[in-house]
Design an enzyme around this catalytic site. Structure first.
Site, PDB file in Angstrom:
ATOM      1  N   LYS A  72      41.801   9.861 -50.390  1.00  0.00           N
ATOM      2  CA  LYS A  72      41.500  10.631 -49.182  1.00  0.00           C
ATOM      3  C   LYS A  72      41.894  12.075 -49.457  1.00  0.00           C
ATOM      4  O   LYS A  72      43.053  12.362 -49.772  1.00  0.00           O
ATOM      5  CB  LYS A  72      42.290  10.062 -48.005  1.00  0.00           C
ATOM      6  CG  LYS A  72      42.168  10.904 -46.748  1.00  0.00           C
ATOM      7  CD  LYS A  72      42.807  10.223 -45.560  1.00  0.00           C
ATOM      8  CE  LYS A  72      42.747  11.105 -44.337  1.00  0.00           C
ATOM      9  NZ  LYS A  72      43.348  10.482 -43.160  1.00  0.00           N
ATOM     10  N   LYS A 110      37.061   8.985 -49.137  1.00  0.00           N
ATOM     11  CA  LYS A 110      36.858   9.804 -47.939  1.00  0.00           C
ATOM     12  C   LYS A 110      37.111  11.268 -48.238  1.00  0.00           C
ATOM     13  O   LYS A 110      38.140  11.557 -48.853  1.00  0.00           O
ATOM     14  CB  LYS A 110      37.841   9.302 -46.881  1.00  0.00           C
ATOM     15  CG  LYS A 110      37.835  10.079 -45.599  1.00  0.00           C
ATOM     16  CD  LYS A 110      38.824   9.485 -44.661  1.00  0.00           C
ATOM     17  CE  LYS A 110      38.926  10.387 -43.466  1.00  0.00           C
ATOM     18  NZ  LYS A 110      40.062  10.077 -42.651  1.00  0.00           N
ATOM     19  N   CYS A 128      49.493  10.208 -37.211  1.00  0.00           N
ATOM     20  CA  CYS A 128      49.116  11.551 -36.760  1.00  0.00           C
ATOM     21  C   CYS A 128      48.617  11.622 -35.323  1.00  0.00           C
ATOM     22  O   CYS A 128      48.773  12.640 -34.664  1.00  0.00           O
ATOM     23  CB  CYS A 128      48.105  12.191 -37.707  1.00  0.00           C
ATOM     24  SG  CYS A 128      46.536  11.318 -37.784  1.00  0.00           S
TER      25      CYS A 128
HETATM   26  C1  PBG Z   1      44.069  10.184 -39.651  1.00  0.00           C
HETATM   27  C2  PBG Z   1      42.639  10.276 -39.954  1.00  0.00           C
HETATM   28  C3  PBG Z   1      41.816  11.408 -40.045  1.00  0.00           C
HETATM   29  C4  PBG Z   1      40.511  10.947 -40.226  1.00  0.00           C
HETATM   30  C5  PBG Z   1      40.572   9.560 -40.254  1.00  0.00           C
HETATM   31  N1  PBG Z   1      41.905   9.172 -40.122  1.00  0.00           N
HETATM   32  C6  PBG Z   1      42.110  12.826 -39.886  1.00  0.00           C
HETATM   33  C7  PBG Z   1      42.964  13.536 -40.814  1.00  0.00           C
HETATM   34  O1  PBG Z   1      43.421  13.025 -41.837  1.00  0.00           O
HETATM   35  O2  PBG Z   1      43.247  14.689 -40.489  1.00  0.00           O
HETATM   36  C8  PBG Z   1      39.284  11.793 -40.321  1.00  0.00           C
HETATM   37  C9  PBG Z   1      38.019  11.120 -39.970  1.00  0.00           C
HETATM   38  C10 PBG Z   1      36.885  12.006 -39.669  1.00  0.00           C
HETATM   39  O3  PBG Z   1      36.919  13.231 -39.863  1.00  0.00           O
HETATM   40  O4  PBG Z   1      35.875  11.458 -39.212  1.00  0.00           O
HETATM   41  N2  PBG Z   1      44.952  10.310 -40.693  1.00  0.00           N
END
Ligand code: PBG
Length: 324
Positions: free
Chosen positions: A194, A247, A121
């Site tokens: 996640k 997460k 991403c």
């Molecule tokens: C990338 C990723 C994200 C986060 C960690 N890895 C963002 C998302 O999935 O949009 C978020 C971490 C945070 O908010 O501290 N895939």
């Protein structure tokens, strides 16, 4: 004779409370996420995350040396590339920004645990976590590119790779690619559960990875689902994950507790950008005591079952602990 049991007896002094304290947050189990951008002499503040910066590699090294001395030994790397394209190619180019940072930091801090976040991403021009086919992320083609990126990261010096994309089957393919390339000793820390969370808001400024259309609900988990977290976790373990991530952290302590009871392998919880930003903002307003609330949040995450915590508070927590 009323009452016989008086729980307050064990709360009478700080020494007594310390003696019976059940949970401790250890600085050497904190993982500090860092954002790396091209250039030199850069330390660019992230406005929605006070105290967090995008670093160029030269200044990052100095910063991490200091943080390492304070006791934080593990770092999670995110990159802001020079160039984004539809295939996220800087994620798997040997001279990509994270690869350069891994090499440089490994040379200076050979003992640190360098964890490479593994996702497309930050590198795609559309901001989604994989490559697109008709506005949907193509799972299987994305997984092949992630595996390629994992090998490049390992070659650059990553101690651990951490896939955060939420594609199906990626742990199997990444494991195999690492093994074939001779990196059978590089562990995979998978973002197993996640959620598609609003708490990632500030991160999108920090990592410049907001999707240009739509959202991530077609690949990240639905916040309403608790049982499904275990399904994801068991799949990743079967596929060869060495460690797992839950997460976000604080809004998902039920999930964390379930996962703790269900699995034996080490679990990390990610206290994400929005959790950090809320504590910082309310602290700056004088509405809460920032240090106290930050420490209490980390303690809660530990108490719910995390072994490790990924947190932007890591350097501050280390400083606070040494002041005690
Ligand atoms: C990338 C990723 C994200 C986060 C960690 N890895 C963002 C998302 O999935 O949009 C978020 C971490 C945070 O908010 O501290 N895939």
């Amino acid at each position: 004779m009323f009452p016989i049991q008086r729980p307050r007896r064990l709360r009478r002094s700080e020494t007594l409370r310390a003696l019976v304290r059940e949970t401790v947050v250890r600085v050497d189990q904190l993982i500090y996420p860092v954002f790396i951008r091209p250039g030199t002499g850069m330390k660019q503040p992230v406005s929605s995350m006070p105290g967090i910066y995008q670093w160029s590699v030269d200044l990052l090294i100095e910063h991490l040396e200091e943080v390492f001395t304070q006791g934080v030994r593990s770092f999670l790397f995110f990159g802001i590339p020079v160039h984004k394209d539809s295939e996220g190619s800087e994620a798997y180019r040997p001279d990509g920004i994270v690869q350069l940072a891994l090499q440089a930091v490994k040379e200076r801090l050979p003992e640190a645990v360098l964890i490479a976040d593994l996702c497309l991403c930050e590198y795609t021009d559309h901001g989604h976590c994989g490559i697109l086919r008709d506005d949907q992320v193509d799972n299987d083609r994305t997984v092949d590119l992630l595996a390629k990126a994992a090998v490049v990261q390992a070659r650059a010096g990553a101690s651990v790779v951490a896939p955060s994309d939420m594609m199906d089957g990626r742990v199997t393919v990444i494991r195999k690619a690492l093994d074939v390339a001779g990196f059978d000793e590089v562990p995979i820390m998978s973002y197993a559960s996640k959620y598609a969370s609003g708490f990632y808001g500030p991160f999108r400024e920090a990592a410049e990875n907001a999707p240009s259309f739509g959202d991530r609900r077609a690949y990240q988990m639905d916040p309403a689902n608790r049982r499904e977290a275990l399904k994801e976790v068991f799949l990743d373990i079967e596929e060869g994950a060495d460690m797992l991530i839950v997460k976000p952290a604080l809004p998902y302590l039920d999930v964390l507790s379930d996962v703790r009871q269900a699995v034996q392998i080490p679990i990390a919880a990610y206290q994400v950008s929005g959790e950090y930003a809320m504590i910082k903002a309310a602290g700056q307003m004088g509405w809460i005591d920032e240090r106290r609330v930050a420490e209490e949040s980390l303690l809660s995450i530990k108490r719910a079952g995390a072994d490790m915590i990924i947190t932007y508070f890591a350097p501050e927590f280390a400083r606070w602990s040494s002041e005690k």
